[in-house]
Design a protein around this motif. Structure first.
Motif, PDB file in Angstrom:
ATOM      1  N   UNK A 174       0.839  -1.198  -0.010  1.00 15.30           N
ATOM      2  CA  UNK A 174      -0.061  -0.135   0.103  1.00 15.30           C
ATOM      3  C   UNK A 174       0.778   1.253  -0.038  1.00 15.30           C
ATOM      4  N   UNK A 175       0.632   1.993  -0.929  1.00 14.85           N
ATOM      5  CA  UNK A 175       1.701   3.337  -1.268  1.00 14.85           C
ATOM      6  C   UNK A 175       1.054   4.277  -0.090  1.00 14.85           C
ATOM      7  N   UNK A 176       0.158   3.918   0.670  1.00 17.00           N
ATOM      8  CA  UNK A 176      -0.228   5.147   1.628  1.00 17.00           C
ATOM      9  C   UNK A 176       0.902   4.939   2.962  1.00 17.00           C
ATOM     10  N   UNK A 195       1.397  10.981  -2.135  1.00 24.26           N
ATOM     11  CA  UNK A 195       1.115  11.452  -3.646  1.00 24.26           C
ATOM     12  C   UNK A 195       2.529  10.923  -4.512  1.00 24.26           C
ATOM     13  N   UNK A 196       3.532  11.324  -3.971  1.00 22.49           N
ATOM     14  CA  UNK A 196       4.907  11.082  -4.724  1.00 22.49           C
ATOM     15  C   UNK A 196       5.149   9.473  -4.896  1.00 22.49           C
ATOM     16  N   UNK A 197       4.844   8.921  -3.610  1.00 28.24           N
ATOM     17  CA  UNK A 197       5.118   7.742  -3.327  1.00 28.24           C
ATOM     18  C   UNK A 197       4.251   6.738  -4.386  1.00 28.24           C
ATOM     19  N   UNK A 251       9.672  -0.991   9.163  1.00 26.86           N
ATOM     20  CA  UNK A 251       8.298  -0.846   9.581  1.00 26.86           C
ATOM     21  C   UNK A 251       7.551  -1.914   9.206  1.00 26.86           C
ATOM     22  N   UNK A 252       6.693  -2.258  10.066  1.00 28.22           N
ATOM     23  CA  UNK A 252       5.650  -3.313   9.939  1.00 28.22           C
ATOM     24  C   UNK A 252       4.717  -3.121   8.477  1.00 28.22           C
ATOM     25  N   UNK A 253       4.384  -4.248   7.716  1.00 29.66           N
ATOM     26  CA  UNK A 253       3.926  -4.083   6.398  1.00 29.66           C
ATOM     27  C   UNK A 253       3.535  -5.705   6.146  1.00 29.66           C
ATOM     28  N   UNK A 473      -4.893  -7.359  -9.613  1.00 31.57           N
ATOM     29  CA  UNK A 473      -4.384  -7.720  -8.393  1.00 31.57           C
ATOM     30  C   UNK A 473      -4.945  -6.623  -7.378  1.00 31.57           C
ATOM     31  N   UNK A 474      -5.115  -5.410  -7.960  1.00 32.92           N
ATOM     32  CA  UNK A 474      -5.723  -4.007  -7.116  1.00 32.92           C
ATOM     33  C   UNK A 474      -7.356  -4.101  -7.438  1.00 32.92           C
ATOM     34  N   UNK A 475      -7.718  -4.948  -8.195  1.00 39.11           N
ATOM     35  CA  UNK A 475      -9.080  -5.054  -8.507  1.00 39.11           C
ATOM     36  C   UNK A 475      -9.600  -3.774  -9.357  1.00 39.11           C
TER      37      UNK A 475
END
Length: 519
Positions: A174-176, A195-197, A251-253, A473-475
């Motif tokens: 998730x790019x968030x 946004x940039x990510x 970080x957790x992901x 994959x992301x529907x």
């Protein structure tokens, strides 16, 4: 009695021999830090009794039993002379140029390596292996060696998950809150950073399919004309991905079950130091600072003004400073010792070391995390900024950007790290988390490699997502259809309402009133 001992020896020999795997390691990058991770993986497997063959530009200095090198140092030396990259200039390269540059360079080197005499000799022999372990870094065609040699494929990355890992495993990033490694973001991003990510993540995916795939497909078919798998089938065939990451350093992901974190795989028990280094650090009664910019970036190339700023600050400290500096350094303060090479892992482990000054590479930052030593980062390029920003966010490090090096900033950062106990306490706390695992990284590598072999590629660990296109994959296709349904439904509702309005309300409003009739 002797007969029993001989029989026992023969039995043990055959039991060990029957469990020994033939493993091919493919570590093509010319970076020592990348090679260090691959080498640590095969070392763990070698220690577990497996036979190792390694393709790399870093052959062993002392031959080992059950360990064979396929050396292409000549290719690495050739490209190093041609490229002549200044790492400080490399760090100033715009992020949108860095990936295509590394990708194009990697594919050019890949074609030369696969054409090299010693590699061609192996290819033509069609020698059989049980497992092939390949670094994933802009050169996916090397994965074809697994099918060519009739073995199970395992991949590894030298840092946190990249977009290619998502392609291979069906993983979702998730790019968030999952930053791309070449951006200097943490998992807590502002709107602009998110946004940039997102833009950069999609940019990388487009580059892979538009720029890389056509070129790699041609290289794939040139060197592996008999391959039965399509390029995409080959790319998505790894049974396991070993990843140089851990929640304490990043970080957790989310990860798929066949993505195994092995951060710290290269960290072994600290060895005794050379006498001069041992004496220098032992005598640091007020503590010591270790300063190393790694193997690629050399401190001797620092501009004179930045070098002098560092020396002036070091000279005012009561702590001793051990600096990896590659040439003579005149007028250095008495408390500073220089060395063209340092056993970095071993010196960072010394009990008197209070701060590690680093470029932020994942090897050095991992070694400091293992020992619980606070960091002062001077990041230059790649994932170094992200690694150091994670250290700052977690509270065990500070950053002074290379262009911002002044006496005031260096002295301020070192004063905080040396005198504020929160940095040391946080580093020690995270070190406990880093080391608190059910298996060591070495044990994890051995277990999962043997697991993949025992279960013939461990297909049961692979997600169905790896067979989908990204938009599936992301529907996106599902959302597009739902959007069309909404639009069509809205249009139908609009026309129905308009019809009813015209049929009932407009006609009634057009009828003449009684007053109008009288007139």
């Amino acid at each position: 009695m002797k007969l029993i001992n001989i029989f026992a020896f023969i039995l043990i020999f055959f039991v060990i021999g029957s469990n020994s795997l033939k493993i091919l390691g493919v570590f093509p990058t010319g970076s020592k830090s990348h090679f260090a991770i691959g080498k640590a993986i095969v070392d763990a497997l070698h220690d577990a009794g497996h036979d190792i063959t390694v393709m790399s530009p870093f052959p062993q200095k002392k031959p080992l039993e059950r360990y064979r090198d396929i050396d292409f140092t000549e290719i690495k030396d050739k490209y190093e002379k041609e490229m002549n990259i200044n790492p400080f200039d490399f760090g100033k390269m715009p992020i949108f140029m860095m990936v295509p540059m590394m990708s194009t360079f990697g594919m050019g080197v890949m074609d030369d390596i696969l054409s090299y005499s010693s590699v061609q000799e192996l290819l033509k022999s069609k020698e059989k292996f049980d497992v092939c372990i390949v670094e994933i870094f802009f050169m996916e065609t090397y994965m074809a060696l697994a099918e060519h040699h009739g073995c199970i494929l395992i991949g590894f990355t030298t840092f946190n998950a990249v977009g290619m890992i998502d392609e291979i495993t069906g993983n979702i990033s998730p790019t968030s809150y999952v930053p791309m490694p070449f951006l200097d973001y943490t998992d807590k991003m502002t709107f602009i950073e998110r946004l940039w990510n997102t833009v950069y993540t999609q940019y990388e995916k487009i580059l892979f399919h538009v720029l890389e795939v056509p070129i790699q497909y041609r290289i794939y078919r040139r060197h592996f004309p008999d391959a039965k798998k399509s390029f995409y089938e080959m790319v998505k065939s790894p049974a396991i991905i070993f990843q140089n990451s851990h929640v304490s350093t990043s970080s957790p992901r989310p990860y798929m079950p066949n993505v195994i974190e092995v951060c710290g795989i290269h960290v072994k028990a600290a060895k005794p130091l050379p006498d001069d280094l041992q004496e220098f650090l032992d005598s640091a009664v007020d503590g010591a600072i270790v300063f190393s910019m790694g193997s690629f970036i050399q401190s001797k190339n620092f501009p004179i003004d930045k070098r002098n700023a560092l020396l002036n600050v070091f000279g005012r400290l009561k702590q001793k400073v051990l600096w990896k500096f590659e040439e003579d350094l005149p007028n250095k303060p008495k408390n500073v010792k220089i060395s063209s090479w340092l056993p970095q892992r071993d010196v960072v482990a010394h009990k008197n070391v209070k701060v590690f000054i680093t470029h932020g590479g994942l090897l050095g930052t991992t070694e400091a995390m293992y020992e619980g030593v606070p960091l002062l980062g001077i990041p230059i390029f790649g994932d170094q900024k992200m690694n150091m920003n994670n250290a700052v966010a977690k509270g065990y490090g500070l950053v002074v950007n290379f262009d911002d090096i002044t006496e005031e900033k260096i002295e301020s950062a070192l004063t905080k790290l040396l005198n504020d106990p929160k940095y040391f306490e946080t580093a020690q706390s995270l070190s406990k988390i880093f080391n608190d695992r059910p298996m060591t990284p070495q044990e994890s590598v051995v277990y999962w490699t043997e697991y993949a072999y025992r279960h013939k590629g461990a297909e049961h660990l692979k997600s169905a997502g790896s067979d989908l296109y990204y938009f599936q994959l992301i529907s996106l296709d599902v959302y597009f259809v739902l959007f069309l349904i909404f639009v069509v439904n809205a249009m139908i509702d609009f026309y129905v309402v308009r019809y009813l309005y015209r049929r009932f309300f407009r006609k009634s409003s057009d009828k003449p009133s009684k007053k109008q009739k009288k007139n």
